[in-house]
Design a protein around this motif. Structure first.
Motif, PDB file in Angstrom:
ATOM      1  N   ARG A 217      -0.704 -10.865  45.948  1.00 45.39           N
ATOM      2  CA  ARG A 217      -0.455 -12.138  45.263  1.00 45.39           C
ATOM      3  C   ARG A 217      -1.676 -13.055  45.301  1.00 45.39           C
ATOM      4  N   ARG A 218      -2.677 -12.696  46.140  1.00 44.98           N
ATOM      5  CA  ARG A 218      -3.894 -13.491  46.333  1.00 44.98           C
ATOM      6  C   ARG A 218      -3.566 -14.891  46.850  1.00 44.98           C
TER       7      ARG A 218
ATOM      8  N   PRO B  52      -4.492 -20.427  47.328  1.00 46.80           N
ATOM      9  CA  PRO B  52      -4.950 -19.305  46.502  1.00 46.80           C
ATOM     10  C   PRO B  52      -6.232 -18.684  47.066  1.00 46.80           C
ATOM     11  N   ILE B  53      -6.324 -17.378  46.992  1.00 47.20           N
ATOM     12  CA  ILE B  53      -7.533 -16.673  47.421  1.00 47.20           C
ATOM     13  C   ILE B  53      -8.380 -16.407  46.180  1.00 47.20           C
ATOM     14  N   PRO B  54      -9.614 -16.901  46.153  1.00 46.16           N
ATOM     15  CA  PRO B  54     -10.475 -16.641  44.997  1.00 46.16           C
ATOM     16  C   PRO B  54     -10.728 -15.139  44.833  1.00 46.16           C
ATOM     17  N   ARG B  55     -10.702 -14.693  43.612  1.00 43.48           N
ATOM     18  CA  ARG B  55     -10.945 -13.277  43.308  1.00 43.48           C
ATOM     19  C   ARG B  55     -12.248 -12.808  43.967  1.00 43.48           C
TER      20      ARG B  55
ATOM     21  N   PRO C 128     -12.862  -9.101  48.636  1.00 42.62           N
ATOM     22  CA  PRO C 128     -13.441  -8.080  49.528  1.00 42.62           C
ATOM     23  C   PRO C 128     -13.532  -8.558  50.988  1.00 42.62           C
ATOM     24  N   TRP C 129     -13.855  -9.845  51.177  1.00 38.75           N
ATOM     25  CA  TRP C 129     -13.927 -10.378  52.544  1.00 38.75           C
ATOM     26  C   TRP C 129     -12.554 -10.344  53.204  1.00 38.75           C
ATOM     27  N   TYR C 130     -11.528 -10.757  52.487  1.00 39.53           N
ATOM     28  CA  TYR C 130     -10.170 -10.743  53.047  1.00 39.53           C
ATOM     29  C   TYR C 130      -9.700  -9.319  53.315  1.00 39.53           C
ATOM     30  N   GLU C 131      -9.998  -8.412  52.415  1.00 40.60           N
ATOM     31  CA  GLU C 131      -9.606  -7.020  52.615  1.00 40.60           C
ATOM     32  C   GLU C 131     -10.254  -6.459  53.882  1.00 40.60           C
ATOM     33  N   GLU C 132     -11.528  -6.792  54.093  1.00 39.03           N
ATOM     34  CA  GLU C 132     -12.229  -6.346  55.306  1.00 39.03           C
ATOM     35  C   GLU C 132     -11.643  -7.019  56.547  1.00 39.03           C
TER      36      GLU C 132
ATOM     37  N   ASP D 200     -10.356 -19.967  41.060  1.00 40.07           N
ATOM     38  CA  ASP D 200     -11.307 -19.053  40.403  1.00 40.07           C
ATOM     39  C   ASP D 200     -12.266 -19.805  39.486  1.00 40.07           C
ATOM     40  N   LYS D 201     -11.855 -20.966  39.024  1.00 40.14           N
ATOM     41  CA  LYS D 201     -12.690 -21.789  38.150  1.00 40.14           C
ATOM     42  C   LYS D 201     -13.960 -22.250  38.881  1.00 40.14           C
ATOM     43  N   ILE D 202     -13.845 -22.487  40.182  1.00 41.70           N
ATOM     44  CA  ILE D 202     -15.008 -22.984  40.937  1.00 41.70           C
ATOM     45  C   ILE D 202     -15.711 -21.896  41.733  1.00 41.70           C
ATOM     46  N   CYS D 203     -15.080 -20.754  41.909  1.00 40.57           N
ATOM     47  CA  CYS D 203     -15.664 -19.673  42.702  1.00 40.57           C
ATOM     48  C   CYS D 203     -15.960 -18.503  41.781  1.00 40.57           C
ATOM     49  N   THR D 204     -17.037 -18.604  41.034  1.00 41.17           N
ATOM     50  CA  THR D 204     -17.385 -17.544  40.090  1.00 41.17           C
ATOM     51  C   THR D 204     -18.630 -16.802  40.526  1.00 41.17           C
TER      52      THR D 204
END
Length: 149
Positions: free
Chosen positions: A24-25, A43-46, A50-54, A145-149
């Protein structure tokens, strides 16, 4: 992570891996100093997935854990994690400034005020915002996601 979540350090230190919903991010904040902060979804930025998955693969119950699986105190978090990063980049900031940075970035991106308050865990003052205005997870994800691109 602090900049793009808007978490207070105390909230961040208490994030259990079970509260990170990768599909769900979102992160469920269960421990907060305010009623408006507790129970919110961040919300977790797209770009940070990878950082969260690790982080989810490391030992321990907490995202911000130690090698032995326990969680950091505020002081040990600052000394062991935050301050070395600041030093590496030649910067001098506090963890709380990350919340200010996120609020400023969201505002500069013309993100709806209610969305900003929901992400930061601030109270919704007016009856319209508190009772009648509803925001979806999709809207929170679009904002981050708008600010973390």
């Amino acid at each position: 992570m602090l900049i793009y979540s808007g978490c207070r350090v105390g909230e961040y230190r208490h994030i259990r891996k079970a509260d990170v919903k990768l599909r769900r991010r979102v992160i469920v904040i269960r421990h907060s100093k305010t009623d408006a902060g507790a129970g919110r979804l961040i919300p977790i930025p797209r770009k940070l997935m990878p950082w969260y998955e690790e982080a989810m693969q490391t030992p321990g119950l907490y995202i911000c854990g130690r090698a032995d699986g326990s969680r950091h105190s505020y002081d040990s978090f600052r000394r062991a994690i935050f301050d070395p990063v600041m030093h590496h980049f030649g910067m001098s900031h506090t963890p709380h400034e990350c919340r200010h940075t996120l609020a400023s970035m969201l505002d500069s991106a013309d993100v709806n005020r209610t969305v900003i308050k929901l992400i930061l865990g601030h109270s919704l003052e007016g009856v319209t915002e508190r009772v009648y205005t509803h925001k979806s997870i999709r809207e929170l994800l679009r904002a981050i996601d708008k600010i973390c691109t």
